[in-house]
Write an enzyme that holds these catalytic residues in place. Structure first.
Site, PDB file in Angstrom:
ATOM      1  N   PHE A 237       0.620  -7.493  -1.794  1.00 38.28           N
ATOM      2  CA  PHE A 237       2.555  -7.421  -1.050  1.00 38.28           C
ATOM      3  C   PHE A 237       1.893  -7.409   0.192  1.00 38.28           C
ATOM      4  O   PHE A 237       2.746  -7.820   0.647  1.00 38.28           O
ATOM      5  CB  PHE A 237       2.477  -5.962  -1.437  1.00 38.28           C
ATOM      6  CG  PHE A 237       1.415  -4.987  -0.193  1.00 38.28           C
ATOM      7  CD1 PHE A 237       1.904  -4.642   0.962  1.00 38.28           C
ATOM      8  CD2 PHE A 237       1.199  -4.332  -1.246  1.00 38.28           C
ATOM      9  CE1 PHE A 237       1.132  -4.032   1.576  1.00 38.28           C
ATOM     10  CE2 PHE A 237      -0.274  -3.228  -0.095  1.00 38.28           C
ATOM     11  CZ  PHE A 237       0.031  -2.549   0.867  1.00 38.28           C
TER      12      PHE A 237
ATOM     13  N   LYS B 136       2.542 -15.995  -8.876  1.00 37.18           N
ATOM     14  CA  LYS B 136       3.755 -14.598  -9.726  1.00 37.18           C
ATOM     15  C   LYS B 136       3.026 -13.489  -8.520  1.00 37.18           C
ATOM     16  O   LYS B 136       2.432 -13.212  -7.615  1.00 37.18           O
ATOM     17  CB  LYS B 136       3.234 -13.773 -10.897  1.00 37.18           C
ATOM     18  CG  LYS B 136       3.365 -12.825 -11.711  1.00 37.18           C
ATOM     19  CD  LYS B 136       3.855 -11.241 -10.713  1.00 37.18           C
ATOM     20  CE  LYS B 136       3.003  -9.719 -10.504  1.00 37.18           C
ATOM     21  NZ  LYS B 136       3.234  -9.178  -9.415  1.00 37.18           N
TER      22      LYS B 136
ATOM     23  N   GLU C 178       5.309  -7.703  -6.359  1.00 38.53           N
ATOM     24  CA  GLU C 178       6.908  -7.528  -7.318  1.00 38.53           C
ATOM     25  C   GLU C 178       7.568  -6.139  -5.251  1.00 38.53           C
ATOM     26  O   GLU C 178       9.134  -5.951  -5.081  1.00 38.53           O
ATOM     27  CB  GLU C 178       6.780  -6.742  -7.714  1.00 38.53           C
ATOM     28  CG  GLU C 178       6.248  -5.029  -7.742  1.00 38.53           C
ATOM     29  CD  GLU C 178       4.887  -5.706  -8.334  1.00 38.53           C
ATOM     30  OE1 GLU C 178       4.576  -6.415  -7.763  1.00 38.53           O
ATOM     31  OE2 GLU C 178       4.699  -4.371  -9.205  1.00 38.53           O
TER      32      GLU C 178
ATOM     33  N   SER D 128      -5.877  -5.356  -5.525  1.00 35.22           N
ATOM     34  CA  SER D 128      -6.929  -4.217  -5.826  1.00 35.22           C
ATOM     35  C   SER D 128      -8.186  -4.672  -6.507  1.00 35.22           C
ATOM     36  O   SER D 128      -7.743  -5.239  -7.587  1.00 35.22           O
ATOM     37  CB  SER D 128      -6.168  -2.715  -6.217  1.00 35.22           C
ATOM     38  OG  SER D 128      -5.512  -2.847  -7.301  1.00 35.22           O
TER      39      SER D 128
ATOM     40  N   CYS E 193      -6.842  -7.258   4.312  1.00 37.69           N
ATOM     41  CA  CYS E 193      -8.333  -6.832   3.543  1.00 37.69           C
ATOM     42  C   CYS E 193      -9.233  -7.133   4.644  1.00 37.69           C
ATOM     43  O   CYS E 193     -10.608  -6.485   3.791  1.00 37.69           O
ATOM     44  CB  CYS E 193      -8.278  -7.687   2.557  1.00 37.69           C
ATOM     45  SG  CYS E 193      -8.513  -8.984   2.614  1.00 37.69           S
TER      46      CYS E 193
ATOM     47  N   GLU F  14     -11.601   2.966  -0.598  1.00 38.06           N
ATOM     48  CA  GLU F  14     -10.249   1.996   0.547  1.00 38.06           C
ATOM     49  C   GLU F  14      -9.152   2.737   0.464  1.00 38.06           C
ATOM     50  O   GLU F  14      -8.571   2.844  -0.240  1.00 38.06           O
ATOM     51  CB  GLU F  14     -10.265   0.630  -0.230  1.00 38.06           C
ATOM     52  CG  GLU F  14      -8.894  -0.761   0.604  1.00 38.06           C
ATOM     53  CD  GLU F  14      -8.513  -1.560  -0.451  1.00 38.06           C
ATOM     54  OE1 GLU F  14      -8.254  -1.611  -1.663  1.00 38.06           O
ATOM     55  OE2 GLU F  14      -8.936  -2.691   0.760  1.00 38.06           O
TER      56      GLU F  14
HETATM   57  P1  NAD Z   1      -2.431  -4.479  -6.567  1.00 31.41           P
HETATM   58  O1  NAD Z   1      -3.876  -4.981  -7.202  1.00 31.41           O
HETATM   59  O2  NAD Z   1      -2.388  -2.842  -6.652  1.00 31.41           O
HETATM   60  O3  NAD Z   1      -1.597  -5.624  -7.275  1.00 31.41           O
HETATM   61  C1  NAD Z   1      -1.701  -7.297  -6.734  1.00 31.41           C
HETATM   62  C2  NAD Z   1      -0.826  -8.041  -7.984  1.00 31.41           C
HETATM   63  O4  NAD Z   1      -1.520  -7.955  -9.390  1.00 31.41           O
HETATM   64  C3  NAD Z   1       0.460  -8.111  -8.032  1.00 31.41           C
HETATM   65  O5  NAD Z   1       0.941  -9.676  -7.534  1.00 31.41           O
HETATM   66  C4  NAD Z   1       0.926  -6.397  -9.078  1.00 31.41           C
HETATM   67  O6  NAD Z   1       2.256  -6.594  -9.448  1.00 31.41           O
HETATM   68  C5  NAD Z   1      -0.317  -7.229 -10.341  1.00 31.41           C
HETATM   69  N1  NAD Z   1      -0.387  -5.838 -10.841  1.00 31.41           N
HETATM   70  C6  NAD Z   1      -0.524  -4.589 -10.411  1.00 31.41           C
HETATM   71  N2  NAD Z   1      -0.921  -3.682 -11.119  1.00 31.41           N
HETATM   72  C7  NAD Z   1      -1.731  -4.606 -12.529  1.00 31.41           C
HETATM   73  C8  NAD Z   1      -1.704  -4.227 -13.316  1.00 31.41           C
HETATM   74  N3  NAD Z   1      -1.920  -2.902 -14.125  1.00 31.41           N
HETATM   75  N4  NAD Z   1      -1.754  -5.379 -14.200  1.00 31.41           N
HETATM   76  C9  NAD Z   1      -2.052  -6.493 -13.943  1.00 31.41           C
HETATM   77  N5  NAD Z   1      -1.360  -6.443 -12.984  1.00 31.41           N
HETATM   78  C10 NAD Z   1      -0.828  -5.847 -11.735  1.00 31.41           C
HETATM   79  O7  NAD Z   1      -2.390  -4.816  -5.091  1.00 31.41           O
HETATM   80  P2  NAD Z   1      -1.542  -4.403  -3.613  1.00 31.41           P
HETATM   81  O8  NAD Z   1      -1.503  -3.486  -3.372  1.00 31.41           O
HETATM   82  O9  NAD Z   1      -0.585  -5.535  -3.665  1.00 31.41           O
HETATM   83  O10 NAD Z   1      -2.492  -5.747  -2.383  1.00 31.41           O
HETATM   84  C11 NAD Z   1      -3.561  -4.534  -1.685  1.00 31.41           C
HETATM   85  C12 NAD Z   1      -4.731  -5.187  -2.470  1.00 31.41           C
HETATM   86  O11 NAD Z   1      -5.938  -6.469  -2.132  1.00 31.41           O
HETATM   87  C13 NAD Z   1      -5.976  -3.880  -1.012  1.00 31.41           C
HETATM   88  O12 NAD Z   1      -6.701  -3.451  -2.549  1.00 31.41           O
HETATM   89  C14 NAD Z   1      -6.449  -5.378  -0.889  1.00 31.41           C
HETATM   90  O13 NAD Z   1      -7.867  -4.770   0.162  1.00 31.41           O
HETATM   91  C15 NAD Z   1      -6.583  -6.208  -1.499  1.00 31.41           C
HETATM   92  N6  NAD Z   1      -6.514  -7.844  -0.856  1.00 31.41           N
HETATM   93  C16 NAD Z   1      -7.543  -8.552  -0.691  1.00 31.41           C
HETATM   94  C17 NAD Z   1      -8.146  -9.176   0.193  1.00 31.41           C
HETATM   95  C18 NAD Z   1      -9.540 -10.468  -0.236  1.00 31.41           C
HETATM   96  O14 NAD Z   1      -9.131 -11.340  -0.297  1.00 31.41           O
HETATM   97  N7  NAD Z   1     -10.171  -9.946  -1.347  1.00 31.41           N
HETATM   98  C19 NAD Z   1      -6.747 -10.256   0.504  1.00 31.41           C
HETATM   99  C20 NAD Z   1      -5.778  -9.197   0.779  1.00 31.41           C
HETATM  100  C21 NAD Z   1      -5.972  -8.206  -0.230  1.00 31.41           C
END
Ligand code: NAD
Length: 509
Positions: A163, A187, A190, A240, A295, A395
């Site tokens: 997000f 994808k 959401e 994450s 991040c 985090e």
């Molecule tokens: P998230 O892991 O909750 O979601 C990321 C994606 O995974 C979304 O599209 C979501 O729909 C999907 N998802 C969520 N739960 C899932 C599941 N159980 N099974 C399969 N898919 C699932 O992350 P977020 O809250 O949207 O974003 C924040 C996180 O992203 C933080 O941990 C941040 O550090 C990380 N991030 C990392 C970088 C990097 O380059 N390392 C960059 C941006 C964000």
């Protein structure tokens, strides 16, 4: 991530729907499953997003698969012209895109524009793809035999984004993937999915054939659909760490190429000789920009010697001037993305107090320039955080800056290197030798020297170490071009008409 009723005064059916984008058109969800999309500064659901069923997932992937051969075979010149036109359209329409982004994410408009600009940089790199995917040629490796290589696209590639950067993170991947001849199923998160549809529309206007760029809205079902489809060649994931691990393991088990970027906990090491005004400004910018939902945000300031005693009051004083409010107004920091996330971030203040840390500035219950119902949480500064506290080890992903104190440079480096993550870090010093030693000794993928958020420019690659990345390939730069192509080595002989004869031995010069 299931169907939820929107807030008071509206029903799900009254709210506009954020659709899929399949075969070059908006496609309404038919699964009966939706999720609310909030305006975080207002604290109300303003739209719903479709959550794909297996049937819709299959349709999206089939469309991308059908579009692949023609797109792969379109001339480089024609593909490049479409990429250039798309770049012009994104640039022309970036103010509109920033409004859409801020209305769902909450970050201030200038920050949305900054994110779009960083996405545009990768798109600009992608327009130069012909030079970057040239193969090699060796003549006469054996008598009458030439060997050469080509870089071919993979096919249908899947991208799953978080997000916090709904424009930039998808643009780390899809411009390069598409330019080199793949078709993409994206994808998005959401929580803020509208930007992807806006970009898909601009790409179509630029001349992209239908099916080359697909947006599949959804939750875990859509992610698993991409992971398990035999028609999806690769997965690029950002999110994450626990989900990144799952993505990596599942995609690899299914024989896919995979890059999965995870979470972070970024430290800023401050030596006693540093320019402390620069340190205080940088800590504010990198700790609280985008409400800490980056991040590459700095979440821990590691103060060497007496640095903390001097710099904590300087940071506190600067924090008192920050204006928190609706990102569409003139303010420094917006709300957090959802109420649930806000509450989780706020809970770390209680943990800090229970663990004996010193909460210097508490972001709960701040005055804001915006609607009272917004998902507000102010910049928070916590000094003397114990290394065993969850405030230090986890985090938080919000505007919470921790300060820890160490006696020496060596102690600071050891602390940073012992962490689970290795995304970004920075050193602040006026000693070039110390900075040079730091870049050699530190086990982190992206390093700043007097630069707090060292996100590499588009022609380098983005990615960390350890629990911040799973898979061998970082995002964009040359690693992006490698990830989205595979090499064919071709050995060819065009015989001289006089040549012939049978030889069962292994070919030699
Ligand atoms: P998230 O892991 O909750 O979601 C990321 C994606 O995974 C979304 O599209 C979501 O729909 C999907 N998802 C969520 N739960 C899932 C599941 N159980 N099974 C399969 N898919 C699932 O992350 P977020 O809250 O949207 O974003 C924040 C996180 O992203 C933080 O941990 C941040 O550090 C990380 N991030 C990392 C970088 C990097 O380059 N390392 C960059 C941006 C964000």
């Amino acid at each position: 991530m299931t169907t939820t009723a929107p807030t008071a005064g509206a029903t799900a059916t009254e709210l506009p729907e954020i659709t899929h984008w399949i075969d070059g058109a908006r496609v309404s969800g038919a699964s009966g499953r939706t999720a609310p999309v909030y305006d975080p500064a207002l604290g109300v659901a303003t739209k719903t997003v479709a959550l794909a069923s297996q049937e819709e997932i299959d349709r999206a992937i089939a469309s991308a698969k059908a579009a692949f051969p023609k797109w792969r075979d379109l001339s480089i010149t024609k593909r490049q012209q479409i990429m250039f036109r798309f770049r012009e359209l994104v640039n022309e329409r970036k103010d509109e895109l920033a409004e859409i982004l801020t209305a769902e994410h909450g970050k201030v408009i200038s920050d949305s524009l900054g994110e779009i600009q960083r996405g545009l940089e990768v798109l600009e790199l992608a327009t130069g793809f012909p030079h970057l995917i040239k193969g090699e040629f060796s003549q006469q490796v054996s008598t009458g035999v030439d060997v050469y290589s080509t870089k071919s696209p993979l096919g249908v590639v899947g991208i799953i984004s978080p997000f916090n950067f709904p424009v930039m993170v998808p643009m780390w991947f899809f411009p390069i993937a598409i330019a080199v001849g793949n078709t993409v199923v994206l994808k998005p998160s959401e929580k803020d999915p509208s930007s992807s549809i806006f970009l898909a529309e601009l790409f179509k206007e630029a001349g992209l054939p239908d099916g080359v760029f697909t947006v599949l809205q959804g939750d875990k079902l859509a992610v698993d659909g991409l992971l398990n489809s035999p028609d999806v060649a690769s997965i690029s994931f950002v999110g994450s760490t626990p989900i990144a691990k799952y993505i990596y393991e599942t995609a690899a088990k299914n024989g896919k190429r995979v890059q999965a970027l995870g979470g972070a906990k970024n430290h800023m090491l401050v030596l006693p000789d540093a320019d402390l005004d620069l340190v205080a400004d940088s800590a504010i910018n990198a700790g609280f920009g985008s409400a800490g939902e980056r991040c590459m945000a700095i979440s821990v300031l590691v103060a060497v010697g007496d640095v903390a005693d001097k710099v904590v009051p300087m940071i506190k004083e600067r924090m008192s001037k920050l204006v928190i409010g609706d990102g569409r107004r003139s303010c420094d920091m917006g709300p957090l993305v959802t109420e649930q996330h806000r509450d989780k971030v706020a809970s770390y203040v209680d943990i800090a107090i229970a663990d004996g840390a010193d909460v210097v500035v508490d972001g709960r219950g701040i005055e804001v320039d915006g609607d009272k119902a917004g998902f507000w949480f102010g910049p928070t500064l916590i000094d003397r955080v114990p290394l065993t506290s969850r405030v230090y080890t986890e985090e938080i992903f919000g505007p919470v800056l921790s300060v820890v104190r160490v006696d020496t440079y060596e102690e600071g480096v050891e602390l940073i290197n012992s962490g689970a993550f290795g995304n970004g870090t920075a050193i602040f010093t006026n000693d070039g030798g110390a900075a040079r030693r730091f870049q050699n000794e530190i086990e982190v993928g992206m390093i700043g020297i007097n630069v707090p958020i060292p996100v590499p420019v588009a022609y380098y690659s983005f990615g960390g170490f350890k629990d911040s990345i799973f898979g061998d390939s970082k995002a964009y730069g040359m690693q992006g071009f490698h990830f989205f192509t595979r090499e064919k080595a071709i050995t060819s002989r065009w015989s001289d008409p006089s040549h012939g004869g049978i030889n069962l031995g292994f070919p030699q010069a």
